[in-house]
Design an enzyme around this catalytic site. Sequence first.
Site, PDB file in Angstrom:
ATOM      1  N   TYR A   1       7.038 -10.041   6.999  1.00 14.58           N
ATOM      2  CA  TYR A   1       6.860  -8.608   7.204  1.00 14.58           C
ATOM      3  C   TYR A   1       7.403  -8.226   8.574  1.00 14.58           C
ATOM      4  O   TYR A   1       7.340  -9.022   9.523  1.00 14.58           O
ATOM      5  CB  TYR A   1       5.378  -8.225   7.146  1.00 14.58           C
TER       6      TYR A   1
ATOM      7  N   ASP B   1       0.821  -1.210   0.000  1.00 13.09           N
ATOM      8  CA  ASP B   1       0.000   0.000   0.000  1.00 13.09           C
ATOM      9  C   ASP B   1       0.854   1.259   0.000  1.00 13.09           C
ATOM     10  O   ASP B   1       2.065   1.218   0.253  1.00 13.09           O
ATOM     11  CB  ASP B   1      -0.900   0.019   1.239  1.00 13.09           C
TER      12      ASP B   1
END
Length: 248
Positions: free
Chosen positions: A110, A52
């Site tokens: 992540y 994003d």
Amino acid sequence: MMRWKCTCAYDGTGFSGWQSQPGGRGVQDVIEARLAAVLGGPVRIHASGRTDAGVHAAGQVFHFDAPWRHGPVKLAAAMRHKLDRAIQIISVKPAAADFHARFSVKGKVYVYHIFQGDADPFTRPRCWEIPRRLDIRAVRAAAAPLRGRHDFKAFSALNGAEDGDAADTVRDLRRLEVTARGRRIRIVAEANGFLYKMVRRLVGALVAAGEGRLSTRDIESLLASGARTARVETAPPQGLFLQRVLYR
């Protein structure tokens, strides 16, 4: 024609995310523009998945097909030349014809960074500032029931998925580790795939637990219900890094 596997890093602050945008400010747009200059024509690249706006990457992987006779070292050098300084081409390697940056993925890692208190101006753009200290024991306790194979619908955005079919919300969260050093908290998440905004909502739930707004039992109930709730905040994008993409 050769298939090339590339690994890159980028500071997502000034980009509209990875995916190509009409305004041309996706990371994909910038890399494709550089490749077009190097190869003398348009090239479409395919990434392991989208990130994003504002999200960073230390190890995003993409591939493309193009003829190039001068080897991977010179191709990497040509790609780096005049490339936006917020993007780094880490490596370029020839790949098998059946390799696909997205469909060959076996997992992703992540990392999310949190700072408790007032961060310095060098840390602030790449972390979530939490005004008060969190209860780290509560954060770690809340992480425990989230590990493993579950339906993570409650911890995703319903309008899409990062990997795979949006209707399939079951993922294997192999690792969810919380480490604290001074005012810094680091959350590492590894799974076979992640739903849209899943990591940021997991982090939001863990922060809520550390602030005393959610109990471990609350998180277990949310996981079982599959219902999204405003009690779980979506953590801001600037603290999130795609650290590594895992292949066979």
